[in-house]
Design a protein around this motif. Structure first.
Motif, PDB file in Angstrom:
ATOM      1  N   TRP A  45       4.712  -0.166 -12.663  1.00  0.00           N
ATOM      2  CA  TRP A  45       5.885  -1.736 -13.284  1.00  0.00           C
ATOM      3  C   TRP A  45       6.096  -2.126 -14.092  1.00  0.00           C
ATOM      4  O   TRP A  45       5.131  -2.798 -14.898  1.00  0.00           O
ATOM      5  CB  TRP A  45       5.644  -2.011 -11.148  1.00  0.00           C
TER       6      TRP A  45
ATOM      7  N   SER B 285      -0.149   1.760 -16.310  1.00  0.00           N
ATOM      8  CA  SER B 285      -0.636   0.847 -15.491  1.00  0.00           C
ATOM      9  C   SER B 285      -0.385   1.448 -13.897  1.00  0.00           C
ATOM     10  O   SER B 285       0.044   2.102 -13.244  1.00  0.00           O
ATOM     11  CB  SER B 285       0.567  -0.586 -15.452  1.00  0.00           C
TER      12      SER B 285
ATOM     13  N   ARG C 103      -2.682   0.036 -10.100  1.00  0.00           N
ATOM     14  CA  ARG C 103      -3.229  -1.355  -9.383  1.00  0.00           C
ATOM     15  C   ARG C 103      -4.847  -1.186 -10.076  1.00  0.00           C
ATOM     16  O   ARG C 103      -5.600  -0.122 -10.166  1.00  0.00           O
ATOM     17  CB  ARG C 103      -2.977  -1.066  -8.174  1.00  0.00           C
ATOM     18  N   SER C 104      -5.295  -2.711  -9.399  1.00  0.00           N
ATOM     19  CA  SER C 104      -6.530  -2.139 -10.213  1.00  0.00           C
ATOM     20  C   SER C 104      -7.663  -2.058  -8.505  1.00  0.00           C
ATOM     21  O   SER C 104      -8.949  -1.952  -9.326  1.00  0.00           O
ATOM     22  CB  SER C 104      -6.858  -3.833 -10.561  1.00  0.00           C
TER      23      SER C 104
ATOM     24  N   GLN D 283      -2.720  -3.829 -13.152  1.00  0.00           N
ATOM     25  CA  GLN D 283      -1.188  -4.137 -13.287  1.00  0.00           C
ATOM     26  C   GLN D 283      -1.217  -5.680 -12.875  1.00  0.00           C
ATOM     27  O   GLN D 283      -1.224  -6.887 -13.391  1.00  0.00           O
ATOM     28  CB  GLN D 283      -0.785  -3.636 -11.977  1.00  0.00           C
ATOM     29  N   SER D 284      -3.382  -6.376 -13.140  1.00  0.00           N
ATOM     30  CA  SER D 284      -3.949  -7.630 -11.907  1.00  0.00           C
ATOM     31  C   SER D 284      -3.341  -8.032 -13.374  1.00  0.00           C
ATOM     32  O   SER D 284      -3.255  -9.556 -14.215  1.00  0.00           O
ATOM     33  CB  SER D 284      -4.743  -7.674 -11.658  1.00  0.00           C
TER      34      SER D 284
ATOM     35  N   LEU E 206       1.219  -8.602 -13.633  1.00  0.00           N
ATOM     36  CA  LEU E 206       1.630  -8.870 -12.696  1.00  0.00           C
ATOM     37  C   LEU E 206       0.844 -10.702 -11.734  1.00  0.00           C
ATOM     38  O   LEU E 206      -0.062 -10.536 -12.180  1.00  0.00           O
ATOM     39  CB  LEU E 206       2.216  -7.575 -11.663  1.00  0.00           C
TER      40      LEU E 206
ATOM     41  N   ASP F  53       1.090 -10.808  -8.381  1.00  0.00           N
ATOM     42  CA  ASP F  53       0.818 -10.095  -8.009  1.00  0.00           C
ATOM     43  C   ASP F  53       0.615  -8.471  -7.466  1.00  0.00           C
ATOM     44  O   ASP F  53       1.993  -7.768  -7.867  1.00  0.00           O
ATOM     45  CB  ASP F  53       1.171 -10.626  -5.946  1.00  0.00           C
ATOM     46  N   GLU F  54      -0.519  -7.668  -7.221  1.00  0.00           N
ATOM     47  CA  GLU F  54      -0.308  -5.842  -7.216  1.00  0.00           C
ATOM     48  C   GLU F  54       0.570  -5.706  -5.652  1.00  0.00           C
ATOM     49  O   GLU F  54       0.015  -4.427  -5.664  1.00  0.00           O
ATOM     50  CB  GLU F  54      -1.500  -5.051  -7.163  1.00  0.00           C
ATOM     51  N   THR F  55       1.610  -6.170  -5.637  1.00  0.00           N
ATOM     52  CA  THR F  55       2.289  -5.885  -3.881  1.00  0.00           C
ATOM     53  C   THR F  55       3.419  -6.450  -4.458  1.00  0.00           C
ATOM     54  O   THR F  55       3.573  -6.904  -5.116  1.00  0.00           O
ATOM     55  CB  THR F  55       2.080  -6.879  -2.915  1.00  0.00           C
TER      56      THR F  55
ATOM     57  N   TRP G 234       6.264  -7.340  -6.924  1.00  0.00           N
ATOM     58  CA  TRP G 234       5.293  -6.305  -7.950  1.00  0.00           C
ATOM     59  C   TRP G 234       6.497  -7.626  -9.254  1.00  0.00           C
ATOM     60  O   TRP G 234       6.972  -6.812 -10.347  1.00  0.00           O
ATOM     61  CB  TRP G 234       5.952  -5.307  -8.933  1.00  0.00           C
TER      62      TRP G 234
END
Length: 264
Positions: free
Chosen positions: A44, A146, A148-149, A223-224, A227, A229-231, A234
């Motif tokens: 994202w 990138s 999600r962490s 992405q943290s 972004l 949030d990683e939800t 995005w």
């Protein structure tokens, strides 16, 4: 929608962006299930994150989503990480191991998508790396990613912010690896690792041919780090991103300065 967009620059660095695209042809979208249509595994806003950081840089961007076909996978379907969970040339699951298709693609579908999307992206990348090497005597492919962490299906624990991959030093000259690793490791407020869980995808490994003047390095960013949030939805966090862009600017400019030194 063209499968690939190219912006030509006169400098020695080529940015590869294989996973920022969200285009899915309607016929393929109709085959996805509700989970697949979320397109959750997109890199994202990675194009926005890198935009304008380095003058005269070349960019090669895949406009199609990785669920259509993954531009960072071996076109013959060989696994990048044998024995570990990963996704395939045309993913059958998302990063959490959940199905994404109502009607999974068959071999004919995969071949069609390889010709229509994967091949044009890599033809463009090959052309730009060749052009840049002809200009400078070498080309540096910096592959932008990138993720999600926290993804238990793919890795344990929390991913560092900056994940550098050179396939254990095989894909680029040591100077390039050292420059990026040193700056990432010293970046205030960020964690980093060299050749950890992500050692470089197929693109980095395929184009990393130092003996031929093609050097490749992958940067996988948690992405943290940029972004909210990683939800969904995005959201690009401008404050986080501004700090990270300062770090990435330093890395890219240092790489740019390293290139002519390697020709002396």
């Amino acid at each position: 929608m063209t499968p690939v967009s190219v912006t030509q620059g006169s400098g020695p660095i080529v940015l590869g962006l294989p996973h920022t695209g969200t285009y899915v042809p309607e016929g393929i979208r109709a085959q996805l299930n509700d989970n697949g249509r979320k397109l959750a595994d997109t890199d994202w806003h990675i194009d926005q994150l890198y935009d304008g950081l380095l003058p005269d840089v070349t960019t090669v961007t895949a406009n199609f989503h990785r669920y259509v076909i993954d531009a960072n996978r071996d076109p013959q379907g060989e696994s990048l990480y044998p024995g570990q969970n990963t996704t395939t040339l045309v993913p059958l699951t998302d990063f959490d191991g959940l199905d994404i298709w109502d009607t999974p693609p068959d071999a004919k579908d995969i071949n069609t998508r390889r010709d229509a999307f994967h091949a044009p992206y890599h033809a463009a990348l090959t052309a730009e790396l060749t052009r840049v090497r002809d200009l400078h005597g070498l080309a540096i492919l910096y592959d932008c990613h990138s993720i999600r962490s926290n993804i238990p299906f793919l890795f344990e624990g929390t991913l560092p912010d900056l994940n550098i991959g050179t396939n254990s030093g095989a894909t680029c000259a040591s100077q390039i690896e050292q420059v990026v690793h040193k700056l990432a490791a010293s970046a205030s407020g960020y964690t980093s690792i060299l050749n950890g869980r992500f050692k470089g995808g197929w693109t980095t490994r395929h184009y990393g041919r130092p003996a031929e003047g093609w050097h490749a390095i992958q940067m996988e960013i948690a992405q943290s780090a940029y972004l909210t949030d990683e939800t969904p939805p995005w959201t690009y966090n401008t404050e986080k991103a501004a700090r990270l862009r300062t770090c990435l600017t330093g890395i890219l400019h240092a790489l740019n300065d390293t290139a002519p030194e390697m020709n002396t």
